[in-house]
Every structure is written in C-alpha cells, then in structure tokens.
Write an enzyme that holds these catalytic residues in place. Structure first.
Site, short mmCIF file in Angstrom:
data_model
loop_
_atom_site.label_atom_id
_atom_site.label_comp_id
_atom_site.label_asym_id
_atom_site.label_seq_id
_atom_site.Cartn_x
_atom_site.Cartn_y
_atom_site.Cartn_z
N ASP A 50 99.55 -101.75 3.80
CA ASP A 50 100.90 -102.26 3.30
C ASP A 50 101.22 -100.99 2.37
O ASP A 50 100.80 -100.81 1.17
CB ASP A 50 100.45 -103.21 2.41
N GLU A 128 89.58 -74.63 -10.92
CA GLU A 128 88.70 -74.84 -11.84
C GLU A 128 89.03 -76.19 -12.77
O GLU A 128 90.04 -76.35 -13.24
CB GLU A 128 88.54 -73.68 -12.91
N GLU A 130 88.63 -78.93 -15.61
CA GLU A 130 88.09 -79.26 -16.78
C GLU A 130 88.39 -80.61 -17.08
O GLU A 130 89.34 -81.43 -16.78
CB GLU A 130 88.89 -78.17 -17.76
N GLU A 184 82.84 -76.48 -21.95
CA GLU A 184 84.00 -75.74 -22.03
C GLU A 184 83.97 -75.46 -23.63
O GLU A 184 83.42 -75.80 -24.53
CB GLU A 184 85.27 -76.34 -21.62
N GLU A 191 83.57 -78.09 -17.51
CA GLU A 191 84.30 -77.67 -16.31
C GLU A 191 83.26 -77.46 -15.33
O GLU A 191 82.03 -77.21 -15.24
CB GLU A 191 84.67 -76.33 -16.82
N HIS A 240 92.92 -74.27 -13.83
CA HIS A 240 93.41 -72.85 -13.28
C HIS A 240 93.18 -72.75 -11.81
O HIS A 240 92.04 -73.37 -11.15
CB HIS A 240 92.73 -71.94 -13.93
N ARG A 312 94.64 -63.09 -20.92
CA ARG A 312 94.34 -64.50 -20.71
C ARG A 312 95.69 -65.10 -21.43
O ARG A 312 95.66 -66.40 -21.36
CB ARG A 312 93.39 -65.20 -20.95
N GLU A 329 94.88 -65.67 -10.53
CA GLU A 329 94.59 -67.02 -11.22
C GLU A 329 95.72 -67.44 -11.90
O GLU A 329 96.41 -66.95 -12.69
CB GLU A 329 93.50 -66.67 -12.27
#
Length: 439
Positions: A50, A128, A130, A184, A191, A240, A312, A329
């Site tokens: 359904d 990745e 987390e 982490e 992670e 990521h 980063r 990334e």
C-alpha cells in the site's frame, strides 16, 4: 546473484524469512517481511504493498505499488529474533510489475548514474557516517554523554567501543567493506567509514549501516542517533561524501599526471558545478531544521562555498592522494539526509559543471573562518543557506534540483519540508521560555 544462487543461499543459511527493504522520501528505511518460500513470487511479479501509507509515495486512490528485489543486495541479517534467521534484499519500487515508480529515491539516483555513463563516466561515492551513542531509559533516549572521549581516542574498553567492533564485524558479514571506525571529536560521537562504491551501492550501504548501528544499540539498551546536532557546544554529525569519476576504460577522470597539482580539468569543472549549485542542493543534503544548527562556524562544519586542496574550512576539500585515489570530499551533507537523493543532486551538480564547462574559482587555502565578511566578499566566497527555510527557497527555484528529483519527489519533498519549517517556527521551545519569561 542469480535466482538459482539465491535458492542455494536460502537453503544453505536456513533462511526462514526475507525482509524486502526500500526507502521513503524522508530517507527512512521501510520493509515488508515474507516467508522465504514466497521469494519466487516476489522475483517474478514483485510484492504488492500500500503506497498510500508511505510518506510521499502514492495517493489513496492509486495506492497499489510493487517491490521488485535487487538480487545484488542479498545479505543475511546478523541477528536473530526468537531463533528465526532472516535475510534482507533491497528493492526498487514499481507502479506495476513493468513500470518504475518515478518517486522512488533509488530510481532518481539511478537516472543520474545513467547520465554519467552516457557522458563516459562511472561515478563512485564514499560516505563517512557520524553518529552519537547515548544512554537509554524506559525505551527513550537520554540526551546525556555516555563518554568524554575525543577524536581517535583509545578509551578504556566500554560498551560503545564494543558496539563499534560489533558494527564492523556485522557489516563485513553483510558484504560491506569497513575501512575505519573510530571515536569522533565530540563526547559519545563515533564514525564508520566504508569502501567507496557506485553511488546506488554506496547509498544502500548507508541505509544498512544505519540499520545495523541502531539495532545493535537497542540490543545493548543504548540509543544511536544520526541527528545532525543533538548537543549545543560540541561538534555535530556530518556525512562527508567522497566522490570521483572514472572513465569507461578504468582511468580516474579527476587525475591528470601532467598537471602540477595532479587535478584534471574535468575535476575542476565538476568542482565548478558543485560550487555553482551548492546553495540550491543544500535542502536535499541537509534536509532538517536541526541540520542548520550544525552548519555554523567553529565546529568543523562547512558554511563557506569554496574549495581547497586540504583546507577543512572549505565546503569542498581535495585529499592529498593522487592517481586512482584522486577524489573530492563534499563536506556539507549530514546523516539525516536521504542518501539516494543527496548523492543524486551532488553528482548531478558536478556533471552539470562538466557539461557546461563551469570554471571553478581559485582554490582557497587560508582559514576562511578567520576571514572578515569583507575579505570573503572580495574573494567571492558565498555561504550555504542559514536555515531550512532559506534552503527550501533556493531549491524551489532550482531547475537542476527539480529535474533530478522529478516532479513527484520535488513537489512532495517541498510540501513535507515546508510543513516541518512551519511546525518548528510555531513551536515554543524551552530556550524561549527561559529567555523571555521575565519580559
């Protein structure tokens, strides 16, 4: 796996039941369980269900839908209930036994993968994931830290470490190659990283990882949450996504050995597409009100639309590895997203950059968090949307998002998320009561 191999698998593993799994628009995994001896019927014509009872699927008067098993996803579930052994198969959703359902998230990703192949590329994704592991009391999560660990900590062996080990073992048993698991940055945060795969397989793996982690947490009287920002003042949970393109003859299209930095023009166009479309795809990669509590400066979450060869603080980072390992990334997504839809819009944005030769801006290697607003403006560094409402406004006017999601998902997604924003906006929080009680 052929039908014959599946029958052998069922007999060899004494499979009593098979869970046919699929994913709704919100990214929630659903399943229908059938006795193993009904699998022949499921393979020949699909299993009817359904669709009107699944969020964002079908209306009441057109509710009959079908699940068609994808035999590449057969795996034993590593736990038993009352001694019963079950296997799982991930399914595609069909309107009828011959017609794919346009609103199936897995189908939306498949269409983008097919476009990549027509352009001469085989895409790969490596997420990745987390998450936080929290105490549980009376069946409900307790939002308190279970440990005081930090990044890569080797804690005294505790229940959370045991669960991480169990997760790795069970995922390997289910055919998923785990590369690393670790603590982490935030207390109680962990992670799991697994080997890259074609995007549909990678999205299947994300859903399997979530299922295994949540199940093992419950079985240990704990609670696993993939909420992007469950605690104020510490890092939130991201997902990521590493992505690369290979040519049909097996060469990494992102690598150019003649370029000083090893980065090909194809990769730079892909980055250009991601930067051009970043704001409009954020509602899909970060689809909850809570997602934007993570996307703030100071907690390693990207808010600045820029790219870097290692920095980063940028939205897109290029890890140092070259040759076949050359990849980017994309750091915005969080684990509350529907991985099929998120991978679809990320891939589509990059492919659009290649198709239309969208030049990437200059890489930014400085710490963007320390730049003033004037410096960012001078460098042409824009920001991701500040909240879900802003992200939805960007998505609503995006031709790319509309095409990738298709009319059905696009309309349903916007409706569901507008409702979520309205509920959040009209809700009175404990913070407000404390802040304004004496006015």
């Amino acid at each position: 796996m052929s039908k014959e191999k599946l029958y052998e698998f069922i007999e060899k593993n004494k499979v009593g039941f098979i869970r046919l799994q699929f994913t709704d628009i919100n990214g929630t995994m659903k399943n229908v369980e059938i006795p193993a001896d009904e699998i022949d019927s499921a393979l020949s014509s699909g299993i009817m269900f359904d669709g009107s009872s699944v969020e964002g699927f079908a209306r009441l008067h057109e509710s009959d839908m079908y699940l068609k098993p994808d035999l590449r996803t057969v795996a034993m579930l590593p736990w038993t209930f009352d001694g019963r052994r079950s296997a799982r198969i991930i399914c595609d959703v069909y309107n009828d036994p011959e017609t794919p359902f346009e609103g199936d998230p897995r189908y939306r990703l498949r269409l983008v993968e097919e476009k990549a192949r027509k352009m001469g590329f085989i895409p790969y994704a490596g997420p990745e994931v987390e998450f936080f592991i929290l105490p549980r009391a009376n069946g409900r999560p307790v939002f308190e830290f279970l440990d005081n660990g930090s990044y890569f900590d080797l804690l005294p062996v505790d229940i959370a470490e045991d669960i991480r080990t169990e997760v790795s073992v069970h995922l390997e048993e289910m055919g998923i190659d785990v590369e690393t698991t670790h603590h982490e940055v935030a207390p109680s945060q962990h992670e799991v990283d697994f080997r890259y795969a074609e995007p549909i397989v990678a999205a299947d793996n994300v859903q399997t990882v979530k299922l295994v982690i949540k199940t093992l947490a419950i079985r240990n009287n704990l609670y696993a949450t993939f909420m992007p920002k469950p605690f104020f003042g510490v890092n939130g949970s991201g997902m990521h996504v590493h992505m690369s393109l290979f040519t049909l003859d097996g060469k990494n299209a992102f690598y150019d050995e003649t370029a000083p930095d090893g980065i090909s023009q194809t990769m730079k166009y892909f980055i250009g597409g991601l930067i051009a479309h970043a704001r409009e795809i954020t509602a899909v990669t970060n689809p909850t009100v809570n997602s934007y509590k993570r996307l703030v400066p100071g907690y390693e979450a990207p808010v600045n639309i820029a790219w870097s060869k290692g920095n980063r603080t940028a939205l897109i980072r290029i890890p140092k590895a070259r040759g076949k390992a050359t990849r980017l990334e994309y750091r915005a997504p969080d684990p509350s997203c529907n991985p099929y839809l998120a991978f679809a819009v990320i891939l589509a944005a990059g492919l659009d950059g290649i198709e239309n030769k969208i030049e990437a801006p200059a890489a930014v290697e400085e710490n963007i968090y320390k730049m003033t607003e004037a410096e960012k403006q001078k460098r042409g560094i824009n920001k991701l949307p500040a909240n879900l409402k802003e992200a939805l406004m960007e998505a609503e006017k995006s031709k790319l998002v509309r095409e990738v999601l298709g009319e059905h998902v696009w309309e349903k997604f916007l409706t569901l998320k507008e409702r979520e924003w309205w509920e959040y906006s009209t809700n009175v929080s404990e913070w407000e009561r404390k802040r304004y009680e004496n006015i």
